[in-house]
Design an enzyme around this catalytic site. Structure first.
Site, PDB file in Angstrom:
ATOM      1  N   LEU A  97      43.057  63.433 104.877  1.00  0.00           N
ATOM      2  CA  LEU A  97      43.631  64.517 104.185  1.00  0.00           C
ATOM      3  C   LEU A  97      43.789  64.156 102.589  1.00  0.00           C
ATOM      4  O   LEU A  97      44.295  63.151 102.264  1.00  0.00           O
ATOM      5  CB  LEU A  97      44.947  65.000 104.780  1.00  0.00           C
ATOM      6  CG  LEU A  97      44.808  65.504 106.107  1.00  0.00           C
ATOM      7  CD1 LEU A  97      46.293  65.624 106.813  1.00  0.00           C
ATOM      8  CD2 LEU A  97      43.895  66.855 106.418  1.00  0.00           C
ATOM      9  N   ASP A  98      43.376  65.045 101.871  1.00  0.00           N
ATOM     10  CA  ASP A  98      43.819  64.902 100.538  1.00  0.00           C
ATOM     11  C   ASP A  98      44.956  65.091 100.307  1.00  0.00           C
ATOM     12  O   ASP A  98      46.064  65.469 100.893  1.00  0.00           O
ATOM     13  CB  ASP A  98      42.681  65.924  99.510  1.00  0.00           C
ATOM     14  CG  ASP A  98      42.944  67.510  99.864  1.00  0.00           C
ATOM     15  OD1 ASP A  98      43.938  67.824 100.213  1.00  0.00           O
ATOM     16  OD2 ASP A  98      42.070  68.331  99.500  1.00  0.00           O
ATOM     17  N   ALA A  99      45.331  64.982  98.788  1.00  0.00           N
ATOM     18  CA  ALA A  99      46.866  64.890  98.470  1.00  0.00           C
ATOM     19  C   ALA A  99      47.693  65.970  98.688  1.00  0.00           C
ATOM     20  O   ALA A  99      48.755  66.219  99.153  1.00  0.00           O
ATOM     21  CB  ALA A  99      46.790  64.358  97.112  1.00  0.00           C
TER      22      ALA A  99
END
EC number: 5.4.99.-
Length: 331
Positions: A97-99
Site C-alpha cells: 500500500l502506498d503512503a
C-alpha cells in the site's frame, strides 16, 4: 525461551496500515517490536563448566598451593557479554500500500515469506473502499494534488453513476476471461466461472471483478471495488475517469483496502497490537486458513484450452484505459 518464541513466528499475518505511514517504515517497526519481544525473554540459565582453580590444600597447615577442579557458571552466551540473542528477522511484505492508502497489509515472517510468493501467484482478489469528490480535478487524482480544473456536478445522479459502474464491471469481466486463456465454449470454463476460479494466467493490467456504489451524496460518493493486479494510483485514476464519464470531474479522497485474499479487517492487527504475543497468536490463527486457501487457489484446476483469439470487439490488448470505455459511454 527465545528460540521457542522464534519457532512460533513462521507464517503470515495481517496488520492495519494507517494512512500517512510508508509500508517500509511499518515493516521496520514490526521487526523492531518482534526483536524487542524475543530479546526480552529471560535468558536460559548459564551452563556449568569445570575449571581448575589454584588454592591451598584442604586440611593442610602448609602454604602449598594446588589445583582443584571446580564447577563454575559460563557467561560466554550471556546478553551482557555477546549482545542480544536476535539482531535481525526476515520480515516480508505482501501486496503493498502506498503512503496515502490504508487498510489490510499482509506480512510474512521467516518461512512465511515464501507464502507471500504463493499468494502473489494465486492471483487473489482484493477489496477496497474508495471515496470520491465531484467537482474538481488534480494532477495526481488526489484531493491534495495541484488543482487543474473545477466543474459543476448538479446533473450527476445515482442512476447515472450506477450505469457507469455496470459498464465498467462488464468490460473488465470480459478482460478477465481473455487474460485467463480459457475457451469459453468448454464445460470446464463454465464450471470454473460458477466456482469463481477464473484467474489470469500471468501478470495483467488491473482487472475489476466487482464494483458498486455504497454511498452517494454529491459531491461525495463511496465505491466498493473488488479487483486484482491493481495499484492505489490506478484506483485514484478510476475515480477521475468515472468523473469524466459523468461529464464532470472527480478526485479521490481515500483508498482503503478491506480485504487482501483471505485476510480481512477483522484479522488485521492494530498499531497497538504490533508485539510478539499478538503476532504469534495471529500467525497461529491464520495458519490453517492460509494452507487451505493457497492449496485451493494454487492446485491445478479443470483442464482448460487456450483461446486462439479473444474475439472481443475492443482492442485485444485489453481496455485502453482504467474503464475500458469509449468516451461518453453509459450516458
Amino acid at each position: 525461551m527465545g528460540s521457542a518464541g522464534l519457532s512460533r513466528l513462521h507464517g503470515l499475518f495481517a496488520v492495519y496500515k494507517p494512512p500517512g505511514l510508508k509500508w517500509k517504515h511499518l515493516r521496520d517497526t514490526v521487526e523492531l517490536q518482534l526483536l524487542k519481544g524475543l530479546n526480552a525473554r529471560k535468558p536460559p540459565a548459564p551452563k556449568q563448566r569445570v575449571r581448575f582453580l589454584l588454592g591451598p590444600m584442604e586440611g593442610s597447615e602448609e602454604k602449598e598451593l594446588t589445583l582443584t577442579a571446580t564447577s563454575v557458571p559460563s557467561f560466554i552466551n550471556h546478553p551482557l557479554v555477546c549482545g542480544p540473542a536476535f539482531a535481525h528477522l526476515k520480515v516480508g511484505v505482501g501486496h503493498r500500500l502506498d503512503a496515502q492508502a490504508s487498510g489490510v497489509l499482509v506480512l510474512g515472517v521467516g518461512h512465511g515469506c515464501r507464502l507471500l510468493t504463493d499468494m502473489y501467484n494465486a492471483h487473489l482478489t482484493k477489496d477496497y473502499t474508495v471515496r470520491g469528490l465531484l467537482g474538481k480535478a488534480t494532477d495526481d487524482f488526489r484531493e491534495d494534488g495541484r488543482l487543474v480544473e473545477k466543474t459543476t456536478y448538479d446533473h450527476v445522479t445515482r442512476e447515472k453513476l450506477d450505469r457507469i459502474l455496470a459498464v465498467i464491471q462488464g468490460s473488465h469481466q470480459k478482460a478477465l476471461v481473455m487474460y485467463s486463456n480459457l475457451d469459453l465454449k468448454t464445460q470446464e470454463a463454465y464450471e470454473m466461472a460458477v466456482r469463481g476460479l477464473i484467474r489470469p494466467m500471468n501478470k495483467s493490467p488491473m482487472l475489476i471483478t466487482g464494483i458498486r456504489c455504497l454511498y452517494f451524496a454529491p459531491p461525495e460518493f463511496l465505491l466498493e471495488v473488488q479487483c486484482m493486479h491493481e495499484t492505489q494510483k490506478e484506483l485514484r485514476k478510476l475515480v477521475h475517469e468515472i468523473g469524466l464519464e459523468l461529464k464532470t470531474t472527480a478526485v479521490c479522497t481515500q483508498v482503503r483496502r478491506t480485504r487482501d485474499g483471505f485476510f480481512t479487517l477483522d484479522s488485521a492487527l492494530l498499531r497497538t497490537q504490533w508485539d510478539l504475543t499478538n503476532i504469534q497468536d495471529a500467525i497461529r490463527a491464520a495458519t490453517p486458513q492460509v494452507a487451505a486457501e493457497l492449496e485451493k487457489s494454487l492446485s491445478p484446476g479443470l483442464d482448460t484450452k487456450q483461446l486462439p483469439s479473444p474475439g472481443w470487439s475492443w482492442d485485444s490488448q485489453g481496455p485502453s484505459s482504467t474503464l475500458g470505455l469509449e468516451r461518453g459511454a453509459g450516458q
